[in-house]
Design a protein around this motif. Sequence first.
Motif, PDB file in Angstrom:
ATOM      1  N   LEU A  19       0.827  -1.200   0.000  1.00 22.34           N
ATOM      2  CA  LEU A  19       0.000   0.000   0.000  1.00 22.34           C
ATOM      3  C   LEU A  19       0.868   1.260   0.000  1.00 22.34           C
ATOM      4  O   LEU A  19       0.600   2.225  -0.725  1.00 22.34           O
ATOM      5  N   THR A  78       2.550   1.621  -3.485  1.00 22.45           N
ATOM      6  CA  THR A  78       1.584   1.970  -4.524  1.00 22.45           C
ATOM      7  C   THR A  78       1.204   3.441  -4.425  1.00 22.45           C
ATOM      8  O   THR A  78       1.172   4.165  -5.433  1.00 22.45           O
ATOM      9  N   LEU A  79       0.933   3.909  -3.209  1.00 23.86           N
ATOM     10  CA  LEU A  79       0.589   5.318  -3.023  1.00 23.86           C
ATOM     11  C   LEU A  79       1.763   6.225  -3.352  1.00 23.86           C
ATOM     12  O   LEU A  79       1.592   7.284  -3.972  1.00 23.86           O
ATOM     13  N   ILE A 121      -1.274   4.488   6.825  1.00 20.37           N
ATOM     14  CA  ILE A 121      -1.594   3.136   6.365  1.00 20.37           C
ATOM     15  C   ILE A 121      -2.310   2.399   7.481  1.00 20.37           C
ATOM     16  O   ILE A 121      -1.868   2.406   8.631  1.00 20.37           O
ATOM     17  N   SER A 125      -1.606  11.188   1.726  1.00 20.46           N
ATOM     18  CA  SER A 125      -2.122   9.961   1.112  1.00 20.46           C
ATOM     19  C   SER A 125      -2.571   9.015   2.211  1.00 20.46           C
ATOM     20  O   SER A 125      -2.083   9.053   3.342  1.00 20.46           O
ATOM     21  N   GLY A 172      -3.767   4.831   2.771  1.00 23.15           N
ATOM     22  CA  GLY A 172      -3.957   3.467   2.283  1.00 23.15           C
ATOM     23  C   GLY A 172      -4.634   2.640   3.353  1.00 23.15           C
ATOM     24  O   GLY A 172      -4.095   2.487   4.450  1.00 23.15           O
ATOM     25  N   ASP A 227      -6.742  -1.045   4.191  1.00 22.41           N
ATOM     26  CA  ASP A 227      -7.263  -2.367   3.838  1.00 22.41           C
ATOM     27  C   ASP A 227      -8.487  -2.685   4.686  1.00 22.41           C
ATOM     28  O   ASP A 227      -9.132  -3.695   4.474  1.00 22.41           O
ATOM     29  N   LEU A 237      -6.145   4.939  -1.345  1.00 22.18           N
ATOM     30  CA  LEU A 237      -6.184   3.590  -1.895  1.00 22.18           C
ATOM     31  C   LEU A 237      -6.910   2.690  -0.901  1.00 22.18           C
ATOM     32  O   LEU A 237      -6.519   2.594   0.263  1.00 22.18           O
ATOM     33  N   THR A 240      -8.336  -1.198  -0.252  1.00 24.03           N
ATOM     34  CA  THR A 240      -8.455  -2.604  -0.624  1.00 24.03           C
ATOM     35  C   THR A 240      -9.422  -3.263   0.351  1.00 24.03           C
ATOM     36  O   THR A 240      -9.641  -2.776   1.462  1.00 24.03           O
TER      37      THR A 240
END
Length: 338
Positions: free
Chosen positions: A115, A118-119, A234, A258, A260, A262, A296, A298
């Motif tokens: 994560l 990707t970010l 994250i 940003s 991320g 999940d 992001l 998931t």
Amino acid sequence: MKIAVFSAKPYDEEYMTKTNEVLGQGKHEIKYIKSPLDEAHVPLAQGCDAVCVFVNDPVTEVVVDALASYGIKLILCRCAGYNNVNLAACKKHGITVARVPKYSPYATAEHSVALMMTLNRKTHRAYNRVREGDFSINGLMGFDMNGKKVGVIGTGKIGYLVCKILKCGFGCDVVAYDVYQSAEVKSIGVEYVDLDTLFRTCDIISLHCPLFNNTKYIINDEALEKMKKGVMIINASRGALVDTKAVIKHLKNGKVGSLGVDVYENEANTFYENHSSDLYLSDELLLRLMSFKNVLVTSHQAFFTQEAMQNIADSVFHSATQYQTEGKVTGEEFVPCE
């Protein structure tokens, strides 16, 4: 033993059926149920000796009372966390709760770093561009992970591995916070600091702590105000560690560079199901979160590796067999109902 497996997906059936044949020698009878174990579907557990639940099944007091009335004495969680189970009700009825403590810390740690990367390097956006024939790279600039200060909150097995990947693999300056300080984490040169220092000084913050009353919304408006402008956050642990409304506010003002995730605090109504044919998602907060290009999401898949699925199945049937033969579950699998 007859086990009702709730929230059963095709991959659950594949691994649990295979493992039951090998470890359980086929002695356990499995009833797969697609629905979650909630107040509406708990009657489906009648006639079974145990239930097997997943992370978002709301095993409330009402559900536990019903299970007890059916004579069920064992709840098998096929996950590490058990905050979705009313332990006080289980204690009242003498119901044993078991979990999966070591399904695969590598799976979640690696996904957390995925994560981040990707970010940072915006590979998800680059993929979409190239698929449309756009090979420009304007707007895709990232930064070197080397030398960046990363704060890891929660240094159990997963948190330790995140620290190790980032410090030893990327050369990050890693600090950590946990109520219990790990000698293993210290041994790789990670310094423990207080939460205030971690919030104020880190470029990236990664969450790996369980969800308790004192950790709910650990990332809240007050904490976000303290953070560096452009911080990356994250969360691959539990959704309610992050106050979604507060983080949206700080995404809008640029404090959060940003995000991320999940996991999501209201994920039980959406995650693990295919909503692609729906006219719209009913969760407006999630829709707002997903509207940001620097976010992001998931679908709680960090655990989802071949190794983890096998370990989950192994642990579930180990606990089921031990309870059947000894009348109890021992070791890290056992959840104290206190």
